[in-house]
Each structure stands twice: as C-alpha cells, then as structure tokens.
Enzyme design. Sequence first.
Site, PDB file in Angstrom:
ATOM      1  N   GLY A  38      -5.614  -4.166  -5.691  1.00 50.74           N
ATOM      2  CA  GLY A  38      -6.059  -3.831  -4.327  1.00 50.74           C
ATOM      3  C   GLY A  38      -7.398  -3.110  -4.259  1.00 50.74           C
ATOM      4  O   GLY A  38      -8.362  -3.459  -4.938  1.00 50.74           O
ATOM      5  N   ASP A  40      -8.133  -0.184  -5.354  1.00 50.94           N
ATOM      6  CA  ASP A  40      -8.391   0.466  -6.661  1.00 50.94           C
ATOM      7  C   ASP A  40      -9.140  -0.499  -7.575  1.00 50.94           C
ATOM      8  O   ASP A  40     -10.204  -0.181  -8.131  1.00 50.94           O
ATOM      9  CB  ASP A  40      -7.037   0.843  -7.267  1.00 50.94           C
ATOM     10  CG  ASP A  40      -7.136   1.971  -8.293  1.00 50.94           C
ATOM     11  OD1 ASP A  40      -6.101   2.346  -8.850  1.00 50.94           O
ATOM     12  OD2 ASP A  40      -8.260   2.464  -8.531  1.00 50.94           O
ATOM     13  N   THR A 130      -0.685   1.148   2.590  1.00 45.99           N
ATOM     14  CA  THR A 130      -0.109   0.015   3.366  1.00 45.99           C
ATOM     15  C   THR A 130      -0.186  -1.311   2.616  1.00 45.99           C
ATOM     16  O   THR A 130       0.143  -2.363   3.163  1.00 45.99           O
ATOM     17  CB  THR A 130      -0.835  -0.130   4.718  1.00 45.99           C
ATOM     18  OG1 THR A 130      -2.217  -0.446   4.473  1.00 45.99           O
ATOM     19  CG2 THR A 130      -0.740   1.136   5.537  1.00 45.99           C
ATOM     20  N   TYR A 133       1.937  -0.122  -1.820  1.00 50.61           N
ATOM     21  CA  TYR A 133       2.887   0.987  -1.631  1.00 50.61           C
ATOM     22  C   TYR A 133       3.799   0.800  -0.421  1.00 50.61           C
ATOM     23  O   TYR A 133       4.646   1.645  -0.132  1.00 50.61           O
ATOM     24  CB  TYR A 133       2.151   2.327  -1.592  1.00 50.61           C
ATOM     25  CG  TYR A 133       1.751   2.848  -2.970  1.00 50.61           C
ATOM     26  CD1 TYR A 133       2.023   2.100  -4.127  1.00 50.61           C
ATOM     27  CD2 TYR A 133       1.105   4.060  -3.128  1.00 50.61           C
ATOM     28  CE1 TYR A 133       1.660   2.556  -5.389  1.00 50.61           C
ATOM     29  CE2 TYR A 133       0.736   4.535  -4.389  1.00 50.61           C
ATOM     30  CZ  TYR A 133       1.035   3.773  -5.514  1.00 50.61           C
ATOM     31  OH  TYR A 133       0.677   4.225  -6.763  1.00 50.61           O
TER      32      TYR A 133
HETATM   33  N1  APR Z   1     -11.567  -3.074   1.188  1.00 51.07           N
HETATM   34  C1  APR Z   1     -10.800  -2.504   2.154  1.00 51.07           C
HETATM   35  N2  APR Z   1      -9.457  -2.545   2.160  1.00 51.07           N
HETATM   36  C2  APR Z   1      -8.863  -3.210   1.146  1.00 51.07           C
HETATM   37  C3  APR Z   1      -9.582  -3.832   0.095  1.00 51.07           C
HETATM   38  C4  APR Z   1     -11.001  -3.733   0.153  1.00 51.07           C
HETATM   39  N3  APR Z   1     -11.786  -4.288  -0.792  1.00 51.07           N
HETATM   40  N4  APR Z   1      -8.688  -4.401  -0.776  1.00 51.07           N
HETATM   41  C5  APR Z   1      -7.463  -4.160  -0.263  1.00 51.07           C
HETATM   42  N5  APR Z   1      -7.552  -3.455   0.884  1.00 51.07           N
HETATM   43  C6  APR Z   1      -6.485  -2.979   1.759  1.00 51.07           C
HETATM   44  C7  APR Z   1      -5.144  -3.662   1.634  1.00 51.07           C
HETATM   45  O1  APR Z   1      -5.138  -4.855   2.402  1.00 51.07           O
HETATM   46  C8  APR Z   1      -4.242  -2.599   2.248  1.00 51.07           C
HETATM   47  O2  APR Z   1      -4.300  -2.695   3.659  1.00 51.07           O
HETATM   48  O3  APR Z   1      -6.232  -1.638   1.404  1.00 51.07           O
HETATM   49  C9  APR Z   1      -4.926  -1.280   1.850  1.00 51.07           C
HETATM   50  C10 APR Z   1      -4.226  -0.517   0.732  1.00 51.07           C
HETATM   51  O4  APR Z   1      -3.678  -1.455  -0.187  1.00 51.07           O
HETATM   52  P1  APR Z   1      -3.617  -1.161  -1.774  1.00 51.07           P
HETATM   53  O5  APR Z   1      -4.962  -1.306  -2.342  1.00 51.07           O
HETATM   54  O6  APR Z   1      -2.509  -1.994  -2.324  1.00 51.07           O
HETATM   55  O7  APR Z   1      -3.247   0.389  -1.880  1.00 51.07           O
HETATM   56  P2  APR Z   1      -1.833   1.126  -1.715  1.00 51.07           P
HETATM   57  O8  APR Z   1      -0.912   0.411  -0.804  1.00 51.07           O
HETATM   58  O9  APR Z   1      -2.194   2.550  -1.427  1.00 51.07           O
HETATM   59  O10 APR Z   1      -1.205   1.024  -3.176  1.00 51.07           O
HETATM   60  C11 APR Z   1      -1.832   1.731  -4.225  1.00 51.07           C
HETATM   61  O11 APR Z   1      -1.954  -0.207  -5.596  1.00 51.07           O
HETATM   62  O12 APR Z   1      -3.898  -1.046  -6.435  1.00 51.07           O
HETATM   63  C12 APR Z   1      -2.818  -0.276  -6.735  1.00 51.07           C
HETATM   64  O13 APR Z   1      -3.642   1.272  -8.363  1.00 51.07           O
HETATM   65  C13 APR Z   1      -3.214   1.146  -7.028  1.00 51.07           C
HETATM   66  O14 APR Z   1      -1.044   1.707  -7.804  1.00 51.07           O
HETATM   67  C14 APR Z   1      -1.932   1.849  -6.724  1.00 51.07           C
HETATM   68  C15 APR Z   1      -1.400   1.103  -5.516  1.00 51.07           C
END
Ligand code: APR
Length: 193
Positions: A38, A40, A130, A133
Amino acid sequence: MNLKIGTSGLNLVIGNITEQETDAIVNAANSSLMGGGGVDGAIHRAGGTAILEECKKLRKTTLPDGLPTGKAVITTGGKLRAGKVIHTIGPIWKGGDCGEAELLADAYRNSLLLALENRIKSISFPSISTGAYGYPVDKASEVAIKTVIQFLEDNKGLDEVRFVLHSAHDLMVYEKTLQELIKHNRKQQDLQG
Ligand code: APR
C-alpha cells in the site's frame, strides 16, 4: 473540497501521496518500520533507500521493539518531493470495541504534533488504516477529520493539512463526512446563538 480553520486550510484531494509537494507526507506504516505494501510500499519505492536506512537506525536506537500503534516518527523524504516522511501506525480494525478510534486519532494527532515540532507548514495524510488494516472508511474519515479540525482549532502553525485519497469512492466518503461535520458545527453555533 476545503475548509478554513483559522489561518489553516484542510483540503481533500484525490491522488498519489508520493507525488504531493507538501513539506511532509505521512506513511501508514507497520510497527516494524521496514516497509510493506500500500502507501508504505509506494513511499519506500518512490523515496528510495535513504528512508529505510533512517528507519533501520531508529529501530537500532530508540525503537528496538518497533513503533507502537498511534505513535509517529519522522525521517527524510529521500527522493520524494516532500522533504520529510512522518511514519505512523494506524490500528488494525477489530470490530470497533478495542479502542481503534482512539488509536486512529492518536496516529493523526501525533503526526501533526511532530510536524509542528519540526516546523513543517504543510502535510499530506493518506486514509490511515482503511486499506490492509480494514478500518471502515466512513468511520475512519469521521475520526480523521474531527481529529484534524480539533488540532487546527487548538494549534497555530500549520498552513495546510491535506487528505490524499486514492479512489473516487474514498474522496466521496471523506467529502460527505466533512460536509456533515460542517453542517453539525453550524447547527451547534446557531443553537449557541
Ligand atoms: N497514495 C495515497 N493513498 C494510497 C496510496 C498512494 N500511493 N496507496 C494506497 N493508498 C490508500 C489505500 O487505498 C487506503 O485507502 O491508502 C489507504 C491506506 O491503505 P494501506 O496502505 O493498506 O494502509 P493501512 O490500511 O494503514 O495498512 C497498513 O499495510 O502496507 C502495509 O506496511 C503497511 O502493514 C502496514 C499496513
């Protein structure tokens, strides 16, 4: 869509957080700080190894057990347009009765506090928790926007807080939440006369 709170602006946009030109962008990380998928994964890919190197140093020194949920740390932005990355850990959704809302609010608040401490004037947030997680985006948007509005009412110093949504659906949910909060606040002000 945007809202003025004092001299600060709260903006909702659709886009890729790695392309934002704010002073800092916020990473929805995991406690290991060693990267993931995502947001990260996107931030580490776009920002390059300098970010991970600083995360590794943090783990070796002040965070041997990882970064707890709701806390935040700051590193270089590496090759990103943003000079800094604020890494925070959102809560994993477990149904809503395990303090998820408070932990999500902590993640936003501690990121904003760290921004002020580092004289950051503009900051971009993803929709923390969202994605992987599993936090329902309508519930998360309410916590996120309420926490940011309260912080901007209580603290001067930030010119812009930007929510960067990654889909038209998520943008629509955040806009609906913001509109409802504005309506609610107006009603409260009318009642207080
Ligand atoms: N820019 C903006 N928003 C983004 C991007 C981006 N490049 N990529 C993903 N998103 C959005 C997703 O669509 C979601 O709405 O960011 C939001 C958070 O999604 P995640 O990245 O999955 O983060 P989260 O739900 O907090 O989970 C965190 O996921 O990637 C792993 O290492 C991270 O273990 C941790 C977990």
